[in-house]
Design a protein around this motif. Structure first.
Motif, mmCIF file in Angstrom:
data_model
loop_
_atom_site.group_PDB
_atom_site.id
_atom_site.type_symbol
_atom_site.label_atom_id
_atom_site.label_comp_id
_atom_site.label_asym_id
_atom_site.label_seq_id
_atom_site.Cartn_x
_atom_site.Cartn_y
_atom_site.Cartn_z
ATOM 1 N N UNK A 134 -7.126 16.166 -25.468
ATOM 2 C CA UNK A 134 -6.064 17.090 -25.050
ATOM 3 C C UNK A 134 -6.277 17.492 -23.602
ATOM 4 N N UNK A 135 -7.542 17.660 -23.271
ATOM 5 C CA UNK A 135 -7.854 18.062 -21.895
ATOM 6 C C UNK A 135 -7.396 17.002 -20.900
ATOM 7 N N UNK A 136 -7.619 15.744 -21.205
ATOM 8 C CA UNK A 136 -7.388 14.716 -20.192
ATOM 9 C C UNK A 136 -5.979 14.140 -20.202
ATOM 10 N N UNK A 137 -5.176 14.437 -21.220
ATOM 11 C CA UNK A 137 -3.846 13.827 -21.235
ATOM 12 C C UNK A 137 -3.054 14.291 -20.014
ATOM 13 N N UNK C 91 -2.256 20.052 -15.991
ATOM 14 C CA UNK C 91 -3.240 20.204 -14.923
ATOM 15 C C UNK C 91 -4.667 20.365 -15.406
ATOM 16 N N UNK C 92 -4.857 20.411 -16.709
ATOM 17 C CA UNK C 92 -6.244 20.386 -17.162
ATOM 18 C C UNK C 92 -6.783 18.959 -17.136
ATOM 19 N N UNK C 93 -5.892 18.011 -16.911
ATOM 20 C CA UNK C 93 -6.320 16.620 -16.868
ATOM 21 C C UNK C 93 -6.579 16.192 -15.431
ATOM 22 N N UNK C 94 -7.651 15.458 -15.251
ATOM 23 C CA UNK C 94 -7.969 14.969 -13.907
ATOM 24 C C UNK C 94 -6.899 14.009 -13.418
ATOM 25 N N UNK C 95 -6.255 13.346 -14.359
ATOM 26 C CA UNK C 95 -5.302 12.311 -13.972
ATOM 27 C C UNK C 95 -3.959 12.879 -13.537
ATOM 28 N N UNK C 96 -3.666 14.118 -13.973
ATOM 29 C CA UNK C 96 -2.313 14.631 -13.778
ATOM 30 C C UNK C 96 -1.939 14.739 -12.303
ATOM 31 N N UNK C 97 -2.929 14.978 -11.442
ATOM 32 C CA UNK C 97 -2.619 15.124 -10.029
ATOM 33 C C UNK C 97 -2.289 13.815 -9.349
ATOM 34 N N UNK C 98 -2.505 12.730 -10.079
ATOM 35 C CA UNK C 98 -2.352 11.425 -9.457
ATOM 36 C C UNK C 98 -1.014 11.243 -8.766
ATOM 37 N N UNK C 99 0.054 11.557 -9.488
ATOM 38 C CA UNK C 99 1.391 11.359 -8.943
ATOM 39 C C UNK C 99 1.588 12.118 -7.645
ATOM 40 N N UNK C 100 1.093 13.353 -7.641
ATOM 41 C CA UNK C 100 1.300 14.190 -6.457
ATOM 42 C C UNK C 100 0.427 13.724 -5.303
ATOM 43 N N UNK C 101 -0.824 13.452 -5.576
ATOM 44 C CA UNK C 101 -1.713 12.988 -4.506
ATOM 45 C C UNK C 101 -1.185 11.678 -3.933
ATOM 46 N N UNK C 102 -0.772 10.814 -4.847
ATOM 47 C CA UNK C 102 -0.277 9.511 -4.413
ATOM 48 C C UNK C 102 0.967 9.680 -3.543
ATOM 49 N N UNK C 103 1.928 10.501 -3.997
ATOM 50 C CA UNK C 103 3.159 10.615 -3.212
ATOM 51 C C UNK C 103 2.900 11.361 -1.909
ATOM 52 N N UNK C 104 2.028 12.352 -1.987
ATOM 53 C CA UNK C 104 1.703 13.084 -0.768
ATOM 54 C C UNK C 104 1.090 12.146 0.273
ATOM 55 N N UNK C 105 0.174 11.340 -0.213
ATOM 56 C CA UNK C 105 -0.477 10.393 0.692
ATOM 57 C C UNK C 105 0.524 9.373 1.226
ATOM 58 N N UNK C 106 1.412 8.955 0.323
ATOM 59 C CA UNK C 106 2.464 8.013 0.709
ATOM 60 C C UNK C 106 3.301 8.608 1.845
ATOM 61 N N UNK C 107 3.660 9.880 1.687
ATOM 62 C CA UNK C 107 4.480 10.540 2.713
ATOM 63 C C UNK C 107 3.726 10.563 4.038
ATOM 64 N N UNK C 108 2.447 10.899 3.960
ATOM 65 C CA UNK C 108 1.660 10.978 5.191
ATOM 66 C C UNK C 108 1.595 9.620 5.887
ATOM 67 N N UNK C 109 1.346 8.592 5.117
ATOM 68 C CA UNK C 109 1.233 7.251 5.704
ATOM 69 C C UNK C 109 2.572 6.822 6.299
#
Lengths: 252, 424, 394
Positions: A134-137, C91-109
């Motif tokens: 649940x944490x990582x989803x 946002x408890x997931x490490x992966x969730x920020x991926x989309x934002x980091x990726x698009x932010x970086x995309x914008x910068x580039x």
């Protein structure tokens, strides 16, 4: 010329966004109506727990077969399976679970006379209180229901497999046909109808006990209050909710 | 100056517009009921809860199959749910509840697997070290060797009815708790469960003969003791961890597991019988009696307190048994020893019927005719006397006709010459 | 007890979940981040020597960035829902920020490229005709004003973006490392060092891909390279690869020295399933050999020709080293069963959806894309390069 065009463009953009906003507001107002808060509050009275008495398990695999049929589990994946631990007199240990024990076990792995200790351990999703999955989803597709069951929203899951990696118990898999992660749901559709999960229903030895941990009169609560039990990998801080009676140190 | 920054403003405004559109689209596309009670779609809960149930509960099966349910409930498989052998059953239930018997494809799908093959039974009962030792398990080869079963492909269901696999005489749920468990507290101050959950793990602190000395000694005299032990019939196993339960067994079906003649079994050993012709039409046996074997064979196992319900023979048996004994002497021997005949018959005759009996039997016959009837049929008098013996009432008036028809000789066998002259 | 373990894996672990696609993703983003950081060396830190490669670095970073998500999308069970990660990020997931980091970086580039190439766009806009003119007009957002002021502003913004981009690039890639390193369930991944290792290996892969392509393109175009720039990059590569490799080895060393249950399992992994790909290839062949070669080129005086060949070879080898490292991390971690009693097998298959052919295509497409970009954003200013080259030797 340029200026006018740009203004037009910005105007168009503004109008369209306003339109989109209005539309979305309209859409939202519609949804708010059919809320079933009562249901939510009713579910809060439950905390479904699972207890496995390994001393009673005979490793017949009826649970595995029932689960496969009940939940239409893909061929090579398992929501529940049975492991066999065999320890011989020299301290060698062998663990196996051929095809998740869907066809039970055929022979002893050591010479029968050499085995000093052997037992079966059924495994399933632990429905942890602090579940790693649940944490990582990343999309909120794995969630904990108000009655404390960890479920997957198959409409939202993107099938990234992060939860599969995060689950320390190997209980999750990617259903390649549907392209989503999947795992034991404690037969949520059954327990909501007052039935026991399919594996509990199928167990011929009552080695699997299921019930409401919040109900002091429930069978599971009574047994947990009386007997000594363990959890799997308690050191990982997942706080699993599947309890095992007669757990050996070899079981991970 | 501002004019030279215009392109910067333009590109950033494009970016901002894109982000703004993205945000709007995000709001627009975000799923309904998301985040209502947490970071998830609340409706997914209903979706998960509304899936169809496949595996059926035993209570559903009971609704239609009450009789099998009762049978199943009584025996050791009572805790095995129907789905384990018969499949999930959702289609079956659906079809039969719908009442639409015309849908042939649904009908075919609704057929439950009945035949349970070998492997199916062995899922639970194959001998494995990892199985709890008190759980009944077989090594198929050894089991067949022990039972002298010649055909190795014999299915378990040839002998064992899955619904009542060990034919318990007592309902498994009402089986007696063996009093020995009351002694557990002598060591385990509270619950006997604490140290040894497996009965078999427990060090032997008692044996059956400690208490049942007479029976065990007797049993050891009998041929059966070489092949089976007490627990074969009197299953002693735990019900839930704390209680030892004991069954009185000795069901006919249980005996037949070894002794019934079947094509896949060795013909000679152990002794086989044809069932049910073995008991034939014997009216002495109540066919419904589960202990039917023991009513004759109890002696071959060990002394037991069997309640003989009533005299097995019909009322007019005495006079008939002569013929029966001639025809089927072996049938008598099943219950009676030859000494028993001698208690009445001395060389086929009662002791009273000595050589001088013939002269005086009329006196005994007149005294108590019924005692004759025990053995002799009515016409057995006729064979000598040629008239109804003893003389019925009113014979005085009729004898004139009898004498004229059958001649004086008939009377002269018993009566003296001067007998007529006493009146005439 | 573990010695006698006989290869028990949980039934669900028979199949490796994250396939070779997830190997490619950090590999490609590594090059993205590495190349961007190299370009920032020039833009932010003012390393004039790196000027000839700065724009190339930026554009190649962009080319790889465009394709970074392709392996991910190919791997996703439901790629049509990919945007869920931005719609309902957990946002408890490490992966969730991926989309934002990726698009932010995309914008910068994209912004940085836009400002870098604005001058060239205007030049092309004025020189070309008809359709191309319209395309460039659109690219310029209808603003073709160019003077000293605009150039000054552009340069300032580029410096700002490049400076801002460095942490974002580090986050984008270090974040992938964190994604692995934060999984407590996996013995091989779970280490706080993971994201640092990922950042350094990203810089290594970024530098090597630039060196490799720089040399390759110039050989193919039969042009001289800028020797000073090339050697400086080689030296940077040497330095960063030392840090990267040492970090990796230190991690193994500390695990083995702690000698917990974990090491008992990982020892078997390293000596068994990963022996070839980790010990022989990644550490042995593709780390030690390029290290020695780069040591020679950096410390010894050598003929330029030999030096360039050595640098070229070592950059190619380091590219493979990073690829092996990604494989060993991503696949290696999944080979260890969570039961700690066995190891799974993995082979991607040749023609599968996530097989070898597809991976090769995914790896090659960004390079072809780069070739295409060269015609839109020419990264080696032909005249200038030649001028520098001549000015140096004349």
């Amino acid at each position: 010329m340029n200026k006018i065009e740009r203004r037009k463009f910005i105007k168009l953009g503004l109008y369209s966004t306003a339109g989109v906003l209005c539309g979305s507001l309209f859409a939202f107002s519609k949804i708010e109506q059919d809320a079933n808060v009562d249901n939510y509050e009713a579910l809060l009275k439950f905390d479904w727990g699972f207890l496995v008495d390994t001393t009673r398990c005979i490793g017949c695999g009826a649970c595995v077969r029932a689960c496969k049929i009940e939940n239409n589990v893909p061929e090579s994946y398992f929501r529940t399976w049975v492991e066999r631990y065999e320890i011989d007199k020299n301290g060698n240990i062998r663990v196996d679970s051929p095809k998740g024990a869907i066809e039970s076990f055929k022979t002893d792995n050591f010479q029968s006379e050499d085995i000093v200790k052997a037992f079966f351990v059924p495994k399933l999703c632990n429905h942890c209180y602090d579940s790693a999955c649940t944490q990582v989803c990343p999309v909120g597709a794995t969630y904990e229901t108000p009655d404390k069951v960890v479920l997957i929203d198959k409409e939202r899951c993107v099938g990234c497999g992060y939860c599969v990696q995060a689950c320390p118990y190997g209980c999750r898999y990617i259903d390649h046909e549907k392209g989503v992660a999947d795992k034991c749901t404690l037969c949520y559709h059954r327990i909501q109808k007052g039935e026991a999960p399919a594996c509990v229903n199928a167990c011929p030895r009552s080695a699997r006990i299921f019930g409401n941990l919040k109900d002091p009169k429930s069978k599971i609560r009574r047994i947990l209050d009386q007997r000594r039990y363990g959890q799997l990998k308690p050191d990982l801080g997942t706080n699993p909710k599947c309890f095992y009676i007669g757990l050996d140190k070899e079981v991970v | 100056m501002l004019k030279d920054k215009k392109h910067i403003i333009a590109i950033f405004s494009v970016i901002i517009i894109i982000i703004f559109i993205g945000v709007i689209a995000g709001i627009f596309f975000s799923p309904e009921s998301f985040g209502k009670y947490g970071h998830y779609r609340w409706n997914a809960n209903n979706e998960n809860a509304s899936l169809k149930m496949v595996n059926q509960n035993i209570n559903t099966c009971k609704e239609c199959h009450e009789s099998i349910y009762q049978l199943h409930e009584k025996d050791a498989h009572y805790s095995v749910p129907c789905v384990d052998c018969h499949g999930a059953g959702n289609l079956h239930v659906e079809f039969h509840k719908s009442g639409d018997s015309t849908n042939i494809s649904a009908k075919q799908l609704a057929v439950m697997p009945k035949e349970f093959d070998f492997e199916g039974c062995l899922y639970c009962h194959r001998k494995l070290k990892a199985r709890p030792a008190d759980f009944p398990q077989v090594n198929q080869e050894e089991h067949y060797k022990f039972l002298h079963i010649t055909d190795s492909k014999t299915k378990c269901i040839e002998c064992h009815n899955p619904h009542e696999p060990i034919f318990l005489l007592t309902d498994v749920k009402q089986s007696r708790i063996h009093p020995i468990i009351n002694r557990c507290t002598e060591c385990h101050s509270k619950n006997p469960e604490k140290s040894f959950k497996e009965v078999s793990d427990h060090p032997a602190i008692f044996e059956c003969k400690d208490c049942h000395k007479e029976v065990v000694n007797d049993f050891n005299q009998k041929p059966h003791h070489k092949y089976i032990d007490c627990r074969t019939c009197h299953l002693y196993h735990k019900e839930n961890e704390t209680t030892g339960r004991i069954y009185k067994n000795g069901n006919a079906k249980f005996c037949l597991l070894c002794h019934e003649k079947k094509p896949f079994k060795d013909e000679k050993y152990p002794p086989k019988i044809d069932w049910p012709s073995h008991i034939g039409n014997l009216s002495i046996l109540q066919k419904s009696d589960e202990k039917i074997c023991l009513s004759c064979h109890s002696e071959q196992i060990h002394k037991m307190d069997l309640k003989v319900k009533e005299n097995p023979h019909p009322k007019n048996w005495r006079p008939e048994h002569k013929d029966f004994a001639k025809e089927k002497p072996e049938m008598c021997k099943r219950c009676h020893t030859t000494n028993e005949c001698a208690s009445c018959h001395l060389k086929n005759k009662p002791q009273t019927h000595n050589d001088s009996w013939l002269k005086g039997h009329s006196i005994a016959g007149e005294k108590n005719k019924t005692s004759c009837d025990f053995c002799h049929k009515q016409n057995s008098c006729n064979s000598c006397h040629k008239v109804v013996m003893p003389h019925p009432k009113g014979f005085d008036e009729l004898h004139k006709e009898v004498v004229s028809q059958k001649g004086r000789e008939v009377c002269m066998k018993c009566h003296k010459e001067n007998f007529c002259g006493q009146c005439h | 007890m573990i010695e006698s373990a006989n290869g028990f894996v949980f039934p669900n672990e028979m199949h490796v979940t994250w396939t070779v696609m997830i190997v490619l993703y950090p590999y490609i983003t590594g090059m993205v981040a590495g190349a961007f950081i190299v370009s920032s060396f020039y833009h932010v830190f003012g390393m004039e020597k790196l000027k000839p490669i700065a724009k190339f670095a930026l554009v190649s970073s962009f080319a790889f960035l465009c394709f970074a998500t392709v392996p991910l999308l190919n791997h996703l069970g439901s790629p049509q829902r990919a945007f869920n990660i931005m719609l309902t990020p957990n946002f408890s997931s490490a992966m969730s920020g991926f989309g934002f980091v990726y698009s932010f970086y995309m914008i910068i580039v994209i912004l940085e490229i836009w400002f870098c190439y604005r001058e060239e766009f205007i030049e092309k806009y004025t020189n070309s005709g008809n359709v191309l003119k319209k395309i460039y007009y659109l690219l310029l957002l209808g603003n073709t004003v160019q003077n000293e002021n605009t150039r000054k502003y552009d340069r300032k913004i580029v410096v700002f973006l490049a400076g801002f981009g460095i942490p974002v690039a580090c986050i984008l890639h270090g974040y992938v490392g964190f994604l692995f390193g934060s999984i407590k369930a996996n013995l091989w991944w779970s280490t706080p060092l993971m994201f640092i290792i990922f950042i350094f290996s990203a810089i290594v892969s970024g530098l090597s891909v630039l060196i490799f392509l720089y040399q390759l393109i110039h050989w193919m175009r039969k042009k001289e390279i800028d020797q000073r720039c090339y050697e400086l990059m080689a030296k940077w590569l040497w330095g960063f690869m030392i840090i990267a490799v040492i970090l990796e080895l230190m991690e193994i060393l500390s695990i083995s020295y702690e000698n917990t249950e974990r090491w008992a399992v990982l020892k078997q992994l390293i000596n068994g399933k990963l022996w070839i790909s980790y010990v022989v290839m990644q550490i042995g062949l593709f780390s030690i050999v390029p290290f020695l070669m780069l040591t020679f080129t950096s410390l010894l005086k050598l003929n330029n020709r030999i030096k360039n060949i050595l640098i070229f070879c070592s950059s190619g080898m380091l590219l493979l080293q990073v690829l092996f490292m990604r494989w060993n991390v991503v696949i290696g971690g999944q080979l260890v069963s969570k039961s700690m009693r066995g190891f799974t097998e993995y082979f991607p298959g040749y023609f599968d959806k996530e097989g070898i052919i597809v991976s090769v295509i995914i790896i090659l497409v960004p390079f072809l894309m780069l070739r295409l970009f060269d015609s839109i954003f020419p990264f080696f200013h032909k005249k200038k390069v030649r001028r520098i080259f001549f000015s140096e030797y004349e």
